[in-house]
Design a protein around this motif. Structure first.
Motif, PDB file in Angstrom:
ATOM      1  N   GLN A  73      53.441  15.511  70.524  1.00  0.00           N
ATOM      2  CA  GLN A  73      52.032  15.879  70.496  1.00  0.00           C
ATOM      3  C   GLN A  73      51.836  17.176  71.263  1.00  0.00           C
ATOM      4  N   LYS A  74      51.222  18.139  70.591  1.00  0.00           N
ATOM      5  CA  LYS A  74      50.845  19.350  71.303  1.00  0.00           C
ATOM      6  C   LYS A  74      49.448  19.147  71.836  1.00  0.00           C
ATOM      7  N   TYR A  75      49.146  19.852  72.919  1.00  0.00           N
ATOM      8  CA  TYR A  75      47.865  19.649  73.582  1.00  0.00           C
ATOM      9  C   TYR A  75      46.712  19.821  72.606  1.00  0.00           C
ATOM     10  N   GLY A  76      45.818  18.817  72.579  1.00  0.00           N
ATOM     11  CA  GLY A  76      44.637  18.910  71.737  1.00  0.00           C
ATOM     12  C   GLY A  76      44.875  18.624  70.272  1.00  0.00           C
ATOM     13  N   GLY A 100      55.409  20.023  75.062  1.00  0.00           N
ATOM     14  CA  GLY A 100      54.418  19.108  74.513  1.00  0.00           C
ATOM     15  C   GLY A 100      54.574  17.743  75.148  1.00  0.00           C
ATOM     16  N   GLN A 120      55.390  14.373  79.420  1.00  0.00           N
ATOM     17  CA  GLN A 120      54.886  15.752  79.263  1.00  0.00           C
ATOM     18  C   GLN A 120      56.016  16.717  79.597  1.00  0.00           C
ATOM     19  N   THR A 122      57.352  20.597  79.910  1.00  0.00           N
ATOM     20  CA  THR A 122      57.037  22.018  80.054  1.00  0.00           C
ATOM     21  C   THR A 122      58.352  22.779  80.051  1.00  0.00           C
TER      22      THR A 122
END
Lengths: 113, 112
Positions: A37-40, A85, A108, A110
């Motif tokens: 999942q990418k942010y948003g 993500g 998460q 990074t």
């Protein structure tokens, strides 16, 4: 979900490094699904594992399901910023009708350039 | 194919207000799901449907109602919104003999 635990909760790596994310179940996994999942945004399906000992790869991402079918690992080789993500594992625990998936809390990731 | 779409993308409600979230899929999938995603809680299933006209409760159904009058649409209703319902809501669908779920882009709901 307490039935499905992911570790670590968050991970920061330097570009080019390898990393592993784990998903551990308190029950037998009849199917294990990895999503990103990418942010948003919504979840994107990565791969599915069903058989004990199974291993699948897609580009630089490899997922394995252990022989006892209670743990899966997701390994990224030579990480890139595009790998950043949230990674979620979803499991078919075969408990209820409707063929629902139980999801972990997510990891998460990074990747610093 | 548009896949799974959700409307609206964002919404702010006041406590006590009602609203309906719409999920639509054009893949002729039998199963549809509504999840909420909260920090530290992962994805939790609210309600799901195994076919047109049928719905069932998931892990966290309280405060929500759903309807599946048409196979391609799955509606999630909040009759009296509460701040605890502030969350990101995802809809998903899948075919009958596949466990792969296809997700929508999400609806970010804030209840003040």
């Amino acid at each position: 979900s307490q039935e499905l635990e992911q570790s670590p909760q968050s991970l920061i790596v330097q570009e080019g490094k390898n990393l592993t994310i784990n998903c551990t179940s308190s029950k037998t996994l009849y199917g294990l699904y990895w999503y990103k999942q990418k942010y948003g945004e919504g979840l994107i399906f990565l791969m599915m594992l069903q058989k004990g000992g199974e291993e699948k790869s897609h580009e630089k991402i490899t997922a394995k399901l252990d022989e006892k079918k209670q743990q899966s690992s997701l390994h990224i080789t030579a990480s890139q910023p595009s790998h950043a993500g949230i990674y979620l594992c979803g499991a078919d625990l075969r408990e209820t009708s409707g063929s629902r998936l139980t999801f972990g809390e997510g990891t998460q990731l990074t990747v610093n350039p | 194919n548009a896949g799974v779409t959700q409307t609206p993308k964002f919404r702010v409600l006041k406590t006590g207000q009602s609203m309906t979230l719409l999920c639509a899929q054009d893949m002729n999938h039998e199963y549809m799901y509504w999840y909420r995603q909260d920090p530290g809680m992962g994805l939790r299933l609210i309600h799901y449907s195994v076919g047109e006209g049928t719905t069932a409760k998931g892990e966290v159904p309280d405060g929500y109602n759903v309807s599946r009058l048409k196979k391609q649409n799955f509606l999630l209703g909040l009759e009296s919104a509460a701040p605890s319902q502030t969350s990101v809501y995802f809809c998903a669908s899948r075919r009958h003999k596949s466990y792969e779920q296809y997700f929508g882009p999400g609806t970010r709901l804030t209840v003040t």
